[in-house]
Design an enzyme around this catalytic site. Structure first.
Site, PDB file in Angstrom:
ATOM      1  N   ASP A   1       0.886  -1.174  -0.017  1.00 22.34           N
ATOM      2  CA  ASP A   1      -0.076  -0.031   0.009  1.00 22.34           C
ATOM      3  C   ASP A   1       0.920   1.327  -0.044  1.00 22.34           C
ATOM      4  O   ASP A   1       1.918   1.189   0.910  1.00 22.34           O
ATOM      5  CB  ASP A   1      -1.035  -0.071   1.179  1.00 22.34           C
ATOM      6  CG  ASP A   1      -2.047   0.977   1.309  1.00 22.34           C
ATOM      7  OD1 ASP A   1      -3.173   0.646   0.410  1.00 22.34           O
ATOM      8  OD2 ASP A   1      -1.952   1.960   1.642  1.00 22.34           O
ATOM      9  N   ILE A   2       0.561   2.225  -0.948  1.00 21.18           N
ATOM     10  CA  ILE A   2       1.279   3.435  -0.884  1.00 21.18           C
ATOM     11  C   ILE A   2       1.190   4.285   0.235  1.00 21.18           C
ATOM     12  O   ILE A   2      -0.389   4.618   0.388  1.00 21.18           O
ATOM     13  CB  ILE A   2       1.238   4.174  -1.966  1.00 21.18           C
ATOM     14  CG1 ILE A   2       1.612   3.280  -3.408  1.00 21.18           C
ATOM     15  CG2 ILE A   2       1.960   5.611  -2.201  1.00 21.18           C
ATOM     16  CD1 ILE A   2       1.215   4.050  -4.859  1.00 21.18           C
TER      17      ILE A   2
ATOM     18  N   ASN B   1      -2.885  13.018  -4.106  1.00 26.58           N
ATOM     19  CA  ASN B   1      -4.068  13.169  -5.032  1.00 26.58           C
ATOM     20  C   ASN B   1      -4.566  14.538  -4.642  1.00 26.58           C
ATOM     21  O   ASN B   1      -4.858  15.347  -5.382  1.00 26.58           O
ATOM     22  CB  ASN B   1      -5.174  12.268  -4.606  1.00 26.58           C
ATOM     23  CG  ASN B   1      -4.855  11.056  -5.728  1.00 26.58           C
ATOM     24  OD1 ASN B   1      -4.235  11.053  -6.743  1.00 26.58           O
ATOM     25  ND2 ASN B   1      -5.743   9.799  -5.416  1.00 26.58           N
TER      26      ASN B   1
ATOM     27  N   HIS C   1      -5.187  14.326  -9.530  1.00 31.06           N
ATOM     28  CA  HIS C   1      -5.018  12.847  -9.753  1.00 31.06           C
ATOM     29  C   HIS C   1      -3.893  12.205 -10.842  1.00 31.06           C
ATOM     30  O   HIS C   1      -3.842  11.279 -10.808  1.00 31.06           O
ATOM     31  CB  HIS C   1      -6.486  12.392 -10.228  1.00 31.06           C
ATOM     32  CG  HIS C   1      -7.579  12.233  -8.912  1.00 31.06           C
ATOM     33  ND1 HIS C   1      -7.483  11.409  -7.979  1.00 31.06           N
ATOM     34  CD2 HIS C   1      -8.505  13.479  -8.613  1.00 31.06           C
ATOM     35  CE1 HIS C   1      -8.330  11.846  -7.326  1.00 31.06           C
ATOM     36  NE2 HIS C   1      -8.974  13.020  -7.467  1.00 31.06           N
TER      37      HIS C   1
ATOM     38  N   ASP D   1      -1.921   9.254 -10.613  1.00 32.71           N
ATOM     39  CA  ASP D   1      -1.888   8.186 -11.455  1.00 32.71           C
ATOM     40  C   ASP D   1      -0.533   7.811 -11.742  1.00 32.71           C
ATOM     41  O   ASP D   1      -0.112   6.554 -11.854  1.00 32.71           O
ATOM     42  CB  ASP D   1      -2.709   8.389 -12.592  1.00 32.71           C
ATOM     43  CG  ASP D   1      -4.251   8.286 -12.312  1.00 32.71           C
ATOM     44  OD1 ASP D   1      -4.694   7.791 -11.280  1.00 32.71           O
ATOM     45  OD2 ASP D   1      -5.048   8.953 -13.181  1.00 32.71           O
TER      46      ASP D   1
ATOM     47  N   GLU E   1      -4.544   2.431  -4.485  1.00 26.98           N
ATOM     48  CA  GLU E   1      -3.028   2.405  -4.090  1.00 26.98           C
ATOM     49  C   GLU E   1      -2.488   1.075  -3.673  1.00 26.98           C
ATOM     50  O   GLU E   1      -1.473   0.944  -3.198  1.00 26.98           O
ATOM     51  CB  GLU E   1      -2.452   3.527  -3.581  1.00 26.98           C
ATOM     52  CG  GLU E   1      -3.095   3.401  -1.927  1.00 26.98           C
ATOM     53  CD  GLU E   1      -4.457   4.221  -1.497  1.00 26.98           C
ATOM     54  OE1 GLU E   1      -4.500   4.572  -0.427  1.00 26.98           O
ATOM     55  OE2 GLU E   1      -5.304   4.168  -2.546  1.00 26.98           O
TER      56      GLU E   1
ATOM     57  N   ARG F   1      13.287  -5.360  -0.583  1.00 32.88           N
ATOM     58  CA  ARG F   1      13.885  -4.988  -1.913  1.00 32.88           C
ATOM     59  C   ARG F   1      12.800  -4.063  -2.598  1.00 32.88           C
ATOM     60  O   ARG F   1      13.089  -2.818  -2.952  1.00 32.88           O
ATOM     61  CB  ARG F   1      14.181  -6.046  -2.725  1.00 32.88           C
ATOM     62  CG  ARG F   1      15.475  -6.608  -2.405  1.00 32.88           C
ATOM     63  CD  ARG F   1      16.168  -7.715  -3.538  1.00 32.88           C
ATOM     64  NE  ARG F   1      15.231  -8.490  -3.973  1.00 32.88           N
ATOM     65  CZ  ARG F   1      15.152  -9.796  -3.677  1.00 32.88           C
ATOM     66  NH1 ARG F   1      16.018 -10.057  -2.528  1.00 32.88           N
ATOM     67  NH2 ARG F   1      14.388 -10.532  -4.123  1.00 32.88           N
TER      68      ARG F   1
END
Length: 384
Positions: A249-250, A257, A262, A266, A292, A312
């Site tokens: 998850d970012i 955003n 957006h 993206d 995300e 990594r």
């Protein structure tokens, strides 16, 4: 050969129907290029000239240009189908040279034999160029059938040209073409041997369209990763496999955003997707499940190796220079890992997904194992 013989009507009708089919398929956006339809339409028109001749010299020159135009369209369609280099400049020069020779043979020498030999060899050369490019790219059975049918057309054309030019003494007058043995041979071999070509082109185009539709249904359009449906299909119907699941998850993505828009969001998602794909390995199944959130299935990975892969991924994202995207801070990801053994990866995804959000409360930009922070013992596990 009498012009009223039923055999002379078969090629133009069949090729005309195939051309019409390709036209309908393109209008329905099932076939992506127009060259197949144009090639078969020109072939139908060329055969129509021998069935309904107008004036001998006009017919000789016009039919030569029509058939070379058909060959050019066929080769273009094959290059496009197999996504191979099209050699446009070389083919343009080739058609230009052919046209000059055709003018000389028709209006200068006024020789039917030379005109037929030239057109056959030029036709075979143009299609042969496409055949060479397609040969190594044919993977599907339908594509192999298409390549085989193209090879049949080339062999038939060259054999006929050589036989009638070097081993027969037919008339050299354009007015005798309609009732010539050559014209009969063209019709017979087209109906028997070469008719495999248009139908194999139809089948190969249909199979390619089905695969494009399936790809569109199973791929995320922004990242080209699998979507949830594609992920499940890639794992198999029951999803049972031995390996590890990483849910990624970012961090603080909503802020990106909200502050930069957006479009930048993206771009960040697409960049993270590329990094996950590169780091995870060729055998991994990588998907974007929405927003995300990404999921990576690592087959046959034990815990130390899976944790090292997750680390990594985290480092690759964290160490990237994001200033190109207009960001003034580093983009990071949080990753949760579940080692599944022989269990269902889908159950692991659900469990890891739930654990991820709880784990992020303890701090982001980390790799967690089953909802518990794994950074502290990562090195020890990776070296075990």
């Amino acid at each position: 050969m009498g012009s009223s013989s039923i055999i002379v009507y078969i090629p133009p009708v069949l090729f005309g129907l195939v051309a019409l089919t390709f036209l309908v398929l393109r209008q329905q956006r099932i076939v992506t290029n127009w060259q197949w339809g144009a090639g078969f339409a020109q072939t139908a028109l060329g055969f129509s000239l021998s069935t309904f001749p107008i004036e001998p010299t006009f017919d000789a020159f016009t039919s030569g240009m029509i058939f070379i135009g058909a060959a050019y369209c066929y080769s273009s369609a094959v290059f496009d189908h197999f996504q191979a280099r099209s050699y446009d400049r070389e083919r343009h020069w080739f058609v230009g040279a052919y046209t000059l020779l055709l003018v000389y043979f028709v209006f200068g020498l006024q020789s039917l034999r030379y005109q037929l030999f030239l057109t056959d060899i030029a036709f075979a050369c143009l299609i042969g160029m496409a055949l060479v490019s397609a040969f190594s790219k044919a993977r599907r059975n339908a594509d192999k059938w298409l390549v085989a049918s193209i090879a049949l057309v080339v062999v038939d054309t060259v054999a006929r040209a050589g036989y009638f030019f070097f081993h027969t003494d037919g008339s050299d007058s354009f007015s005798d073409f309609v009732d010539s043995a050559y014209n009969l041979a063209v019709h017979v071999t087209t109906i028997t041997i070469c008719m495999t070509f248009p139908f194999s082109a139809l089948v190969a185009s249909g199979v390619a369209a089905l695969e494009r539709h399936r790809e569109a249904a199973e791929r995320d359009p922004l990242t080209s990763l699998f979507n949830r449906r594609g992920f499940e299909a890639a794992l198999g119907g029951d999803g049972a496999s031995d390996g590890a699941v990483l849910v990624c998850d970012i961090d603080h993505f909503k802020q990106i955003n909200d502050t930069l828009g957006h479009a930048v969001g993206d771009a960040v998602i697409a960049a993270v997707a590329d990094m996950l794909r590169q780091v995870s390995g060729d055998d991994a199944v990588t998907a974007r499940f929405g927003g995300e959130e990404f999921v990576v299935f690592l087959p046959r990975r034990q815990l130390p190796e899976a944790l090292a892969s997750g680390e990594r991924m985290r480092q690759t994202v964290c160490e990237k220079d994001w200033r190109f995207f207009g960001l003034t801070r580093t983009v990071t990801v949080s990753i949760d890992l579940v080692r599944e053994g022989e269990s269902d990866p889908h159950a692991a995804i659900a469990r890891a997904d739930r654990a991820l959000y709880a784990a992020k409360a303890a701090g982001r930009n980390r790799v967690f194992q089953a909802g518990h922070e794994a950074d502290a013992n990562l090195s020890e596990l990776a070296s075990a």
